[in-house]
Design an enzyme around this catalytic site. Structure first.
Site, PDB file in Angstrom:
ATOM      1  N   ASP A   1      23.986 -36.929  26.796  1.00  0.00           N
ATOM      2  CA  ASP A   1      25.080 -37.759  26.262  1.00  0.00           C
ATOM      3  C   ASP A   1      26.450 -37.255  26.673  1.00  0.00           C
ATOM      4  OD1 ASP A   1      24.737 -35.497  24.679  1.00  0.00           O
ATOM      5  OD2 ASP A   1      25.556 -36.475  22.910  1.00  0.00           O
TER       6      ASP A   1
ATOM      7  N   SER B   1      20.930 -36.426  22.551  1.00  0.00           N
ATOM      8  CA  SER B   1      21.648 -35.401  23.299  1.00  0.00           C
ATOM      9  C   SER B   1      20.880 -34.918  24.530  1.00  0.00           C
ATOM     10  CB  SER B   1      21.994 -34.242  22.366  1.00  0.00           C
ATOM     11  OG  SER B   1      22.855 -33.339  23.009  1.00  0.00           O
ATOM     12  N   HIS B   2      20.543 -33.642  24.547  1.00  0.00           N
ATOM     13  CA  HIS B   2      19.909 -33.037  25.725  1.00  0.00           C
ATOM     14  C   HIS B   2      18.390 -33.151  25.673  1.00  0.00           C
ATOM     15  CE1 HIS B   2      20.464 -30.413  22.370  1.00  0.00           C
ATOM     16  NE2 HIS B   2      19.334 -29.822  22.705  1.00  0.00           N
TER      17      HIS B   2
ATOM     18  N   ASP C   1      24.885 -32.852  29.986  1.00  0.00           N
ATOM     19  CA  ASP C   1      23.622 -33.199  29.332  1.00  0.00           C
ATOM     20  C   ASP C   1      23.469 -34.707  29.137  1.00  0.00           C
ATOM     21  OD1 ASP C   1      25.445 -33.574  27.252  1.00  0.00           O
ATOM     22  OD2 ASP C   1      23.991 -32.977  25.729  1.00  0.00           O
TER      23      ASP C   1
ATOM     24  N   ASP D   1      28.134 -34.378  26.261  1.00  0.00           N
ATOM     25  CA  ASP D   1      29.011 -33.470  25.509  1.00  0.00           C
ATOM     26  C   ASP D   1      28.840 -32.007  25.923  1.00  0.00           C
ATOM     27  OD1 ASP D   1      26.533 -33.289  24.310  1.00  0.00           O
ATOM     28  OD2 ASP D   1      27.262 -33.588  22.253  1.00  0.00           O
ATOM     29  N   ARG D   2      27.713 -31.686  26.576  1.00  0.00           N
ATOM     30  CA  ARG D   2      27.519 -30.300  26.992  1.00  0.00           C
ATOM     31  C   ARG D   2      27.915 -30.102  28.460  1.00  0.00           C
ATOM     32  NH1 ARG D   2      22.032 -27.721  24.424  1.00  0.00           N
ATOM     33  NH2 ARG D   2      22.512 -28.253  22.275  1.00  0.00           N
TER      34      ARG D   2
ATOM     35  N   LYS E   1      32.331 -32.085  21.321  1.00  0.00           N
ATOM     36  CA  LYS E   1      32.434 -31.278  22.524  1.00  0.00           C
ATOM     37  C   LYS E   1      32.416 -32.233  23.711  1.00  0.00           C
ATOM     38  CE  LYS E   1      27.574 -30.177  21.965  1.00  0.00           C
ATOM     39  NZ  LYS E   1      26.971 -29.651  20.752  1.00  0.00           N
TER      40      LYS E   1
HETATM   41  C1  G1P Z   1      21.849 -26.700  19.010  1.00  0.00           C
HETATM   42  C2  G1P Z   1      22.861 -25.646  19.427  1.00  0.00           C
HETATM   43  C3  G1P Z   1      24.140 -25.845  18.656  1.00  0.00           C
HETATM   44  C4  G1P Z   1      24.644 -27.278  18.881  1.00  0.00           C
HETATM   45  C5  G1P Z   1      23.548 -28.272  18.535  1.00  0.00           C
HETATM   46  C6  G1P Z   1      23.956 -29.690  18.886  1.00  0.00           C
HETATM   47  O1  G1P Z   1      21.582 -26.577  17.641  1.00  0.00           O
HETATM   48  O2  G1P Z   1      22.364 -24.346  19.230  1.00  0.00           O
HETATM   49  O3  G1P Z   1      25.091 -24.921  19.079  1.00  0.00           O
HETATM   50  O4  G1P Z   1      25.766 -27.527  18.096  1.00  0.00           O
HETATM   51  O5  G1P Z   1      22.362 -27.976  19.261  1.00  0.00           O
HETATM   52  O6  G1P Z   1      24.214 -29.849  20.252  1.00  0.00           O
HETATM   53  P1  G1P Z   1      20.311 -25.782  17.061  1.00  0.00           P
HETATM   54  O7  G1P Z   1      19.095 -26.391  17.699  1.00  0.00           O
HETATM   55  O8  G1P Z   1      20.483 -24.359  17.469  1.00  0.00           O
HETATM   56  O9  G1P Z   1      20.378 -25.980  15.573  1.00  0.00           O
HETATM   57 ZN    ZN Z   2      24.672 -33.597  23.922  1.00  0.00          ZN
END
Ligand code: G1P
Ligand code: ZN
Length: 548
Positions: free
Chosen positions: A284, A118-119, A282, A286-287, A381
C-alpha cells in the site's frame, strides 16, 4: 433506479481490528455479510451525518489487491445507503495509504476507508484488509477501533443500495442514490504535495547528470506514483521503476520491502553494475527500503540520517520540531535529536502513536524499524516520501549513500541493529514464553551474561504526552550497561499463529573495532537474548524466519 435496502444480519466472531485495521484471509472477507458487517460497524461508530443532518464526506481507495474493486463497490453502496453526502475515490478504487491520508486532509473530509493488508501478500487465497482513518488523515485510535469491534458483536442490520456498479474507470463526478461520487486521479494531488516538500529541480539536475536509480514497486500500488514522479517529473531514465504495474496478486510477490523479500533489488545493488540508489515499497505504499550501491541502509539508520539532513529539503528548511521513533527502533535518531537540540519521543509500535505528536506540532519526522518513515505532511508513514527525501539529500550533498552513512556513524556513533522474526509459532507457546520472561524481569538487573551486564529490564509502558492516555505491556526491554538492548514483543499484525519479534541493538561510539557486519557485531547480544527468553525451550525455534 436505486433502492435502499436494510439487510438483517448477525454478528460474526473475530472482527477485531488491530493497529492497522481488520486483516483476514481474502475468502473470509468475501464470506456472507463479512465485509458488510464490518463496514456498517465503521459507519455506526464514526457516523455518516453531521449534527445538522447533512451527510459526511469520505475518501475511499485501496492498494489494488484481489477483491479491492468488488469491495469498493460494496462500500460505495453502503455509504450511499447510510446517508453519506460524498465519497472521493481513486480511479479504479486505487489509492496508496499515504495518498489517501493526504486526500482526507486536503479536502477536509470526515475520514476515509483504506482497503489494504499492507505488505501481506494479496490474491484469492492471501490477505485482505479494511481500515478507517480519521479526519486528521491518521489511523483510527484504539478507542475508535474498540468501539467498532464492540459494534460488530451487536450488529443486527446493515444498509446498502441496490444498484449497478459505479464506473470507477473514468475520472469525474457521478452520483449513486443521491450521494456524490468523485473519481479522482490517485497520483496528481500526492505528486503536487511532494513538489512542495522537495527540491525537484535539484533532483532533476542530478538525474540529468547521469545519476542512476532502481525503484522496485513490487507489483503493488506505488508503481503509478513512482513512474509519474521519478520518471516523468524528475527525469529518471525510463524503466527506472520496475514491477510498476499494480497486480491483484502482486505478481505472486510478497510486497514487503526488506532484504529478504526485495532480494532482486538487493542483488542488483550489491552487484557489479549497481545503480547509485535503490528503493522499494510495500503493498500500500507506506513502507520503504533504501539502499545505496553496496550500502544497505537499515530503517533505524535511515530515520537518523533523514532527521540529520532534512533541513536540506525546502519543506523542512526551518528545522524539525522533534523526532519520534517507536520503542523497538534503534536509538540512532535520539542521538541526532540531542545534537540538534530538539525533542525525541519513544512510542509503542504502530504509526497511530505518532499522530498526536504530529497534530500537536511536537514532532516533524517519525520512523519505525519496520521500514516506515514519514513526517507531518500526512498522518501515515510514506514510502515515496522517504525515497524523495533521500534523493533530495543526495542531490544537495553530492555524495554516495555509503559516504553519507560513514560520515553519519563517524559523527554520531553507530547503533548496530537487527530484527529477528520467528513466524507462525503456536500462540500458546509464544504467550507462555512472554509470560515467563515478564515474570523474570524484576530479577534481571545486575545479571551478567556474554560479558554484558543487565542494567534495567521492563515491560514498556507509554504515557501519551498530548492526551495522557496510557498504553501498557508494549514489549519487554532488557537494557545493558554498555548501551546494548534486547526487545521482545509479539506481532499485532500477523494472520497465522504468533510471530515473535526479537530486536537487537549494540552501540559503538566512533571507530569501534567491531566487525561491521551487524549480525557479527550483535552476536553476543543475540546469544544473550536466546538465553534470557529461552526461545528454543518454549517454541522449539533457534533460527529466525526473517532477519532484517
Ligand atoms: C508491524 C511492524 C510495526 C508497524 C506495523 C504496521 O507490526 O512491526 O512497526 O507499525 O507492522 O505496518 P507488528 O506485526 O510488529 O505488530
Ligand atoms: Zn503498508
Amino acid at each position: 433506479m436505486t433502492t435502499k435496502l436494510t439487510i438483517t444480519t448477525a454478528p460474526i466472531a473475530g472482527q477485531k481490528p488491530g493497529t492497522s485495521g481488520l486483516r483476514k484471509k481474502t475468502p473470509v472477507f468475501m464470506g456472507p455479510h463479512y465485509l458488510e458487517n464490518f463496514v456498517q460497524a465503521i459507519f455506526d461508530v464514526v457516523g455518516t451525518r453531521n449534527p445538522d443532518g447533512s451527510g459526511k464526506t469520505f475518501v475511499l481507495g485501496g492498494d489494488g489487491r484481489y477483491f479491492n474493486d468488488r469491495a469498493a463497490q460494496v462500500i460505495l453502496r453502503m455509504a450511499a445507503a447510510n446517508g453519506a453526502a460524498r465519497v472521493i475515490i481513486g480511479q479504479n478504487a486505487i489509492l496508496s495509504t499515504p495518498a489517501a491520508s493526504h486526500l482526507i486532509r486536503l479536502y477536509q473530509t470526515d475520514g476515509g476507508i483504506i482497503m489494504s493488508a499492507s505488505h501481506n501478500p494479496g490474491g484469492p487465497k492471501e490477505d485482505f484488509g479494511v481500515k478507517f482513518n480519521m479526519s486528521n488523515g491518521g489511523p483510527a485510535p484504539e478507542a475508535a477501533t474498540e468501539a467498532m469491534y464492540k459494534r460488530t458483536t451487536e450488529i443486527s442490520e446493515y444498509h446498502i443500495v441496490e444498484s449497478q456498479d459505479v464506473d470507477l474507470s473514468k475520472i469525474g463526478r457521478t452520483a449513486l442514490a443521491g450521494m456524490i461520487v468523485d473519481v479522482v486521479d490517485p497520483v496528481s494531488d500526492y505528486a503536487a504535495l511532494m513538489e512542495t516538500l522537495f527540491d525537484f529541480p535539484a533532483i532533476r539536475t542530478m538525474f540529468a547528470g547521469g545519476f542512476r536509480m532502481r525503484m522496485d514497486s513490487m507489483c503493488a500500488v506505488t508503481g503509478p506514483y513512482a513512474v509519474e514522479i521519478l520518471e516523468n517529473r524528475l527525469g529518471a531514465a525510463k524503466g527506472t521503476v520496475i514491477n510498476a504495474t499494480p497486480l491483484s496478486d502482486f505478481g505472486g510477490m510478497h510486497p514487503d520491502p526488506n532484504p529478504t523479500w526485495a532480494k532482486a533489488l538487493m542483488d542488483e545493488m550489491f552487484g557489479a553494475a549497481a545503480p547509485d540508489f535503490g528503493a522499494a515499497s510495500d503493498g500500500d505504499g507506506d513502507r520503504n527500503m533504501v539502499v545505496g550501491a553496496a550500502a544497505y541502509v537499515s530503517p533505524s539508520d535511515s530515520l537518523a540520517v533523514l532527521a540529520a539532513n532534512a533541513h536540506l529539503a525546502p519543506g523542512y528548511k526551518a528545522g524539525l520540531k522533534g523526532v519520534a521513533r517507536s520503542m523497538p527502533t534503534s536509538a540512532a535518531a535520539d542521538r541526532v535529536a540531542t545534537a540538534l537540540g530538539i525533542a525525541s519521543y519513544e512510542t509503542p509500535t504502530g504509526w497511530k502513536f505518532f499522530g498526536n505528536l504530529l497534530d500537536a506540532g511536537r514532532a516533524t519526522i517519525c520512523g519505525e524499524e519496520s521500514f516506515g518513515t514519514g513526517s507531518d505532511h500526512v498522518r501515515e508513514k510514506d514510502g515515496l516520501w522517504a525515497v524523495l527525501l533521500w534523493l533530495n539529500i543526495l542531490a544537495v550533498r553530492k555524495q554516495s549513500v555509503a559516504a553519507i552513512l560513514a560520515e553519519h556513524w563517524a559523527k554520531f556513533g553507530r547503533n548496530y541493529y537487527s530484527r529477528h522474526d520467528f513466524e507462525a509459532i503456536a500462540s500458546d507457546k509464544a504467550d507462555a514464553m512472554m509470560a515467563a520472561l515478564r515474570g523474570s524481569l524484576a530479577s534481571l538487573p545486575g545479571h551478567q551474561l556474554e560479558g554484558l551486564t543487565i542494567q534495567a529490564a521492563d515491560d514498556f509502558a507509554y504515557t501519551d504526552p498530548v492526551d495522557g492516555s496510557v498504553s501498557k505491556a508494549q514489549g519487554v526491554r532488557i537494557m545493558f550497561e554498555d548501551g546494548s538492548r534486547i526487545v521482545l514483543r509479539l506481532s499485532g499484525t500477523g494472520t497465522e499463529g504468533a510471530t515473535l519479534r526479537l530486536y537487537l541493538e549494540r552501540y559503538a561510539a566512533g571507530p569501534d573495532g567491531l566487525d561491521h557486519d551487524p549480525q557479527q557485531a550483535l552476536a553476543p547480544v543475540i546469544r544473550a537474548a536466546h538465553a534470557l527468553a529461552r526461545i528454543e525451550a518454549f517454541t522449539g525455534r533457534v533460527t529466525p524466519d526473517v532477519i532484517t
